[in-house]
Scaffold this motif. Structure first.
Motif, PDB file in Angstrom:
ATOM      1  N   ASP A 136      36.318   3.496 -65.517  1.00 10.14           N
ATOM      2  CA  ASP A 136      36.531   4.523 -64.860  1.00 10.14           C
ATOM      3  C   ASP A 136      38.047   5.222 -64.708  1.00 10.14           C
ATOM      4  O   ASP A 136      38.430   5.803 -64.937  1.00 10.14           O
ATOM      5  CB  ASP A 136      35.742   4.810 -63.570  1.00 10.14           C
ATOM      6  N   LEU A 137      38.611   4.020 -64.173  1.00 10.78           N
ATOM      7  CA  LEU A 137      40.056   4.281 -63.895  1.00 10.78           C
ATOM      8  C   LEU A 137      40.828   4.531 -65.199  1.00 10.78           C
ATOM      9  O   LEU A 137      41.655   5.491 -65.379  1.00 10.78           O
ATOM     10  CB  LEU A 137      40.628   3.141 -63.279  1.00 10.78           C
ATOM     11  N   CYS A 138      40.437   3.828 -66.235  1.00  7.29           N
ATOM     12  CA  CYS A 138      41.248   3.992 -67.582  1.00  7.29           C
ATOM     13  C   CYS A 138      40.760   5.560 -68.220  1.00  7.29           C
ATOM     14  O   CYS A 138      41.721   6.063 -68.751  1.00  7.29           O
ATOM     15  CB  CYS A 138      40.615   2.944 -68.440  1.00  7.29           C
ATOM     16  N   MET A 139      39.484   5.940 -67.990  1.00 12.64           N
ATOM     17  CA  MET A 139      39.250   7.143 -68.351  1.00 12.64           C
ATOM     18  C   MET A 139      40.062   8.368 -67.508  1.00 12.64           C
ATOM     19  O   MET A 139      40.557   9.279 -68.327  1.00 12.64           O
ATOM     20  CB  MET A 139      37.796   7.449 -68.145  1.00 12.64           C
ATOM     21  N   PHE A 140      40.132   8.031 -66.302  1.00 12.32           N
ATOM     22  CA  PHE A 140      40.836   9.268 -65.412  1.00 12.32           C
ATOM     23  C   PHE A 140      42.372   9.206 -65.796  1.00 12.32           C
ATOM     24  O   PHE A 140      42.910  10.173 -65.615  1.00 12.32           O
ATOM     25  CB  PHE A 140      40.463   8.849 -64.145  1.00 12.32           C
ATOM     26  N   GLU A 141      42.903   8.069 -65.972  1.00 13.59           N
ATOM     27  CA  GLU A 141      44.295   7.900 -66.088  1.00 13.59           C
ATOM     28  C   GLU A 141      44.826   8.595 -67.433  1.00 13.59           C
ATOM     29  O   GLU A 141      45.438   9.327 -67.606  1.00 13.59           O
ATOM     30  CB  GLU A 141      44.974   6.505 -66.205  1.00 13.59           C
ATOM     31  N   LEU A 142      43.833   8.370 -68.539  1.00 10.42           N
ATOM     32  CA  LEU A 142      43.962   9.005 -69.989  1.00 10.42           C
ATOM     33  C   LEU A 142      43.735  10.445 -69.916  1.00 10.42           C
ATOM     34  O   LEU A 142      44.611  11.214 -70.396  1.00 10.42           O
ATOM     35  CB  LEU A 142      42.939   8.375 -70.948  1.00 10.42           C
ATOM     36  N   MET A 143      42.807  11.002 -68.994  1.00 10.00           N
ATOM     37  CA  MET A 143      42.738  12.492 -69.111  1.00 10.00           C
ATOM     38  C   MET A 143      43.812  13.100 -68.336  1.00 10.00           C
ATOM     39  O   MET A 143      44.189  13.811 -68.922  1.00 10.00           O
ATOM     40  CB  MET A 143      41.220  12.611 -68.070  1.00 10.00           C
ATOM     41  N   TYR A 144      44.373  12.505 -67.055  1.00 13.43           N
ATOM     42  CA  TYR A 144      45.353  13.041 -66.554  1.00 13.43           C
ATOM     43  C   TYR A 144      46.724  12.964 -67.471  1.00 13.43           C
ATOM     44  O   TYR A 144      47.613  13.845 -67.467  1.00 13.43           O
ATOM     45  CB  TYR A 144      45.486  12.269 -65.084  1.00 13.43           C
ATOM     46  N   SER A 145      46.935  11.766 -67.999  1.00 15.93           N
ATOM     47  CA  SER A 145      48.110  11.466 -68.713  1.00 15.93           C
ATOM     48  C   SER A 145      48.089  12.189 -70.042  1.00 15.93           C
ATOM     49  O   SER A 145      49.373  12.963 -70.244  1.00 15.93           O
ATOM     50  CB  SER A 145      47.965   9.973 -69.434  1.00 15.93           C
ATOM     51  N   SER A 146      47.042  12.744 -70.685  1.00 13.04           N
ATOM     52  CA  SER A 146      47.260  13.664 -72.107  1.00 13.04           C
ATOM     53  C   SER A 146      46.673  14.928 -71.892  1.00 13.04           C
ATOM     54  O   SER A 146      46.598  15.485 -72.930  1.00 13.04           O
ATOM     55  CB  SER A 146      46.549  12.632 -73.146  1.00 13.04           C
ATOM     56  N   GLY A 147      46.163  15.190 -70.913  1.00  9.22           N
ATOM     57  CA  GLY A 147      45.257  16.668 -70.561  1.00  9.22           C
ATOM     58  C   GLY A 147      44.193  16.642 -71.488  1.00  9.22           C
ATOM     59  O   GLY A 147      43.773  17.898 -72.036  1.00  9.22           O
ATOM     60  N   LEU A 148      43.447  15.573 -71.511  1.00  4.50           N
ATOM     61  CA  LEU A 148      42.170  15.602 -72.530  1.00  4.50           C
ATOM     62  C   LEU A 148      41.155  16.527 -71.893  1.00  4.50           C
ATOM     63  O   LEU A 148      40.704  16.693 -70.529  1.00  4.50           O
ATOM     64  CB  LEU A 148      41.555  14.291 -72.731  1.00  4.50           C
TER      65      LEU A 148
END
Length: 313
Positions: A136-148
């Motif tokens: 979950d943390l990985c998903m949320f970091e990636l969403m916020y990091s790259s604007g997915l």
């Protein structure tokens, strides 16, 4: 309600279900909107659909607007009405389509809500308690990091992420592919997730993010896990995937002021769409214009000449 109004409407809904094979949900939506119109027509003293004029429908649109419907909702009502009259023309129950040249009023575009930078940092700095929370943390970091977008995140495969170069390859709307940077924190989160994924993923599964059953994680599961993360970590607003995307866009613009760059990162075809995500005020845009446009630059030389000319008068 007169039979002259109900009969054709019933036939139209049956036509959508049997001939056009629309889903029950779509048919219900058409029926709900058109029944509202039928009640208004009856109250207006028009006993049959062929008596409804373009002027009548404009009054109906004004009524919907006064009742608080948004421009988008009114547009949906008009679309249903146009489609209904196409059917009536086919059945020779009307001589024209009075809804053809009527447009809904435009709705104001509101800035989306975003999360505060400090609040997001607090939420993302929380330590996961189990392998699923590592995911979950990985998903949320990636969403916020790259604007997915949610769909973009859920469709990621193992081979779409390059940790060495810090990039992720995304398939966006319209099948358009774009290459996005992945921040340091998101890279670290992916590195922490991959060993956990190995113990969960089914054989041959290519998805980057998998469920406890080893299959690609669904959109609904991503939404539910993000909401749960916010609740357990004490967020002061409900977390959802688009909130992270909105926050990414807003925070990038606040720091850089580069609307074009953020447009590319978000994968927007039209820069006007990107502007909805901004919190830039007019003063900032005016400064960018003054500094950038060749016919608007006010350099020191021009200012000095103006001052000198003024003092010489």
């Amino acid at each position: 309600m007169p039979d002259d109004l109900c009969g054709p409407l019933t036939d139209f809904i049956r036509h959508l279900a049997s001939e056009k094979r629309h889903s029950p949900r779509t048919c219900d939506s058409y029926q709900r909107d058109l029944l509202r119109l039928a009640r208004w027509v009856a109250v207006s003293g028009l006993p049959a659909w062929q008596r409804v004029t373009n002027h009548d429908l404009r009054r109906y649109v004004a009524t919907l607007s006064r009742e608080g419907l948004s421009g988008r909702s009114i547009a949906r009502h008009l679309s249903a009405t146009r489609r209904f009259y196409q059917f009536l023309l086919r059945e020779k129950l009307a001589s024209d389509n009075p809804a053809l040249d009527i447009r809904a009023p435009k709705s104001g575009r509101h800035l989306p809500r975003v999360a505060d930078v400090d609040q997001l940092s607090h939420l993302l700095d929380s330590q996961p308690d189990d392998p699923l929370e590592v995911r979950d943390l990985c998903m949320f970091e990636l969403m916020y990091s790259s604007g997915l977008r949610l769909a973009e995140l859920a469709s990621l495969d193992l081979d779409t992420v390059d940790l060495r170069s810090g990039e992720v390859r995304v398939l966006g709307k319209g099948g358009k592919e774009r290459l996005l940077p992945v921040g340091k924190k998101a890279v670290e989160a992916i590195q922490a997730w991959l060993p956990q994924r190995t113990g969960l993923a089914s054989e041959g599964e290519s998805a980057l993010f998998v469920s406890q059953r080893g299959e690609r994680l669904s959109h609904r599961s991503v939404q539910a896990r993000l909401s749960r993360w916010g609740i357990t970590r004490g967020a002061d607003q409900k977390l959802h995937p688009h909130l992270l995307r909105h926050s990414f866009a807003s925070h990038m613009l606040e720091s850089s002021g580069d609307l074009r760059a953020v447009q590319e990162l978000l994968g927007h075809a039209d820069i006007a769409t990107t502007q909805v995500y901004t919190h830039l005020d007019f003063q900032h845009l005016a400064r960018v214009y003054d500094q950038s446009h060749p016919r608007a630059r006010r350099d020191k030389y021009h200012g000095r000449n103006k001052d000198e000319n003024s003092s010489g008068q």
